[in-house]
Design a protein around this motif. Structure first.
Motif, mmCIF file in Angstrom:
data_model
loop_
_atom_site.group_PDB
_atom_site.id
_atom_site.type_symbol
_atom_site.label_atom_id
_atom_site.label_comp_id
_atom_site.label_asym_id
_atom_site.label_seq_id
_atom_site.Cartn_x
_atom_site.Cartn_y
_atom_site.Cartn_z
ATOM 1 N N UNK A 67 0.850 -1.191 0.000
ATOM 2 C CA UNK A 67 0.000 0.000 0.000
ATOM 3 C C UNK A 67 0.884 1.239 0.000
ATOM 4 N N UNK A 68 0.484 2.239 -0.779
ATOM 5 C CA UNK A 68 1.071 3.579 -0.684
ATOM 6 C C UNK A 68 -0.034 4.535 -0.245
ATOM 7 N N UNK A 94 -3.889 4.877 -1.835
ATOM 8 C CA UNK A 94 -4.984 5.571 -1.164
ATOM 9 C C UNK A 94 -4.583 7.016 -0.919
ATOM 10 N N UNK A 95 -5.522 7.932 -1.177
ATOM 11 C CA UNK A 95 -5.258 9.357 -1.009
ATOM 12 C C UNK A 95 -6.599 10.065 -0.862
ATOM 13 N N UNK A 98 -9.663 14.621 -4.087
ATOM 14 C CA UNK A 98 -9.135 15.522 -5.113
ATOM 15 C C UNK A 98 -7.805 15.002 -5.647
ATOM 16 N N UNK A 99 -6.949 14.509 -4.755
ATOM 17 C CA UNK A 99 -5.673 13.942 -5.201
ATOM 18 C C UNK A 99 -5.906 12.730 -6.089
ATOM 19 N N UNK A 100 -6.864 11.892 -5.730
ATOM 20 C CA UNK A 100 -7.167 10.710 -6.544
ATOM 21 C C UNK A 100 -7.625 11.114 -7.940
ATOM 22 N N UNK A 101 -8.400 12.192 -8.029
ATOM 23 C CA UNK A 101 -8.840 12.662 -9.326
ATOM 24 C C UNK A 101 -7.687 13.084 -10.213
ATOM 25 N N UNK A 106 -5.305 4.715 -10.982
ATOM 26 C CA UNK A 106 -4.521 3.909 -10.042
ATOM 27 C C UNK A 106 -4.830 4.265 -8.594
ATOM 28 N N UNK A 107 -5.411 5.445 -8.355
ATOM 29 C CA UNK A 107 -5.627 5.931 -6.993
ATOM 30 C C UNK A 107 -7.064 5.731 -6.551
ATOM 31 N N UNK A 108 -7.235 5.411 -5.283
ATOM 32 C CA UNK A 108 -8.546 5.325 -4.644
ATOM 33 C C UNK A 108 -8.678 6.484 -3.669
#
Length: 277
Positions: A67-68, A94-95, A98-101, A106-108
């Protein structure tokens, strides 16, 4: 001297390898927070931040990760070019929403107080990763279009059966937020606090954008933490307080016994701590 980070995992331990970048081995999982692996030098648009030292461990030293966690993606002292490449190929990233967008598929994204549950390789149930709020500057600081001071930032709480509860603050400067986390989560066993008193003259009148040493010691008391691990307090020119100031503040507060510090890249075992059952 503690063992240094290497691909072989520890049962339950934390290592800060430089700036905010923290490796957490817990429940059979290897977790990396805010990866920054670039070489020293000017960073960000116009080189507005200066990195002074590189990390004490490279991605190859870490081996496979599970996990990151990224507190926010917009500042190079929390996610640099190499760190972004590292994060985007992790099995789970995981973030904040807004960061995931911005980071893409790849980001949740996790909103504050939402929880992601991950099966543990140690066969002891799940690891719960709960996003918690953070305020990246003074409470009355200038807000972005989404109402966040400076930008959206989240912290994380890791918990599970027979594990210590671990709080990672992210870039938070708010004692109100610390109190809210204490009320909603309960007692924190291990607090990884970003407390380098980061200051940028052009932002919020140069007031602290992260915890100062004194606020860090106050946060430790509010959280009733058994162990506090300093992070995000070295390696960058805009950090205005470091390990010496942190040690002095915790000593002044009578909390030196809970301060767990180590050289970059060395493990801090999470042993002899109260654990959830």
């Amino acid at each position: 001297m503690n063992d240094r980070v290497q691909p072989q995992r520890r049962a339950c331990a934390v290592s800060v390898i430089g700036g905010p970048t923290t490796v957490i081995d817990v429940g059979g999982l290897r977790i990396v927070v805010d990866p920054t692996f670039d070489e020293p030098g000017p960073k960000g648009p116009g080189g507005y931040l200066t990195k002074l030292t590189g990390p004490a461990a490279s991605p190859s030293d870490l081996g496979a990760v599970d996990v990151v966690l990224v507190s926010h993606d917009q500042h190079p002292d929390n996610l640099d070019v190499s760190g972004r490449e590292f994060a985007l190929v992790a099995p789970l990233l995981l973030t904040g929403p807004a960061s995931a967008g911005r980071l893409g598929p790849a980001a949740t994204g996790l909103s504050p107080w939402s929880t992601y549950r991950l099966p543990r390789p140690d066969g002891n149930g799940e690891l719960q990763i709960t996003a918690v709020p953070a305020v990246h500057g003074p409470e009355d600081g200038e807000k972005d279009d989404d109402g966040h001071v400076n930008c959206e930032v989240i912290g994380f709480v890791l918990s599970g059966r027979a594990l210590p509860t671990v709080y990672v603050s992210g870039d938070n400067a708010s004692m109100r937020v610390v109190g809210e986390i204490s009320r909603k989560i309960g007692r924190i066993d291990v607090a990884v606090l970003f407390m380098g008193a980061a200051r940028v003259p052009a932002k919020n009148e140069g007031r602290p954008l992260t915890l100062t040493s004194e606020r860090g010691s106050a946060a430790a008391a509010i959280l009733d933490a058994s162990s506090v691990i300093p992070a995000h307090c070295d390696g960058w020119a805009h950090f205005t307080e470091g390990h010496a100031e942190i040690t002095r503040a915790f000593n002044d507060a009578g909390l030196l016994a809970v301060l767990a510090d180590a050289a970059p890249g060395e493990w801090i075992p999470l042993t002899n701590l109260p654990i959830a059952v």
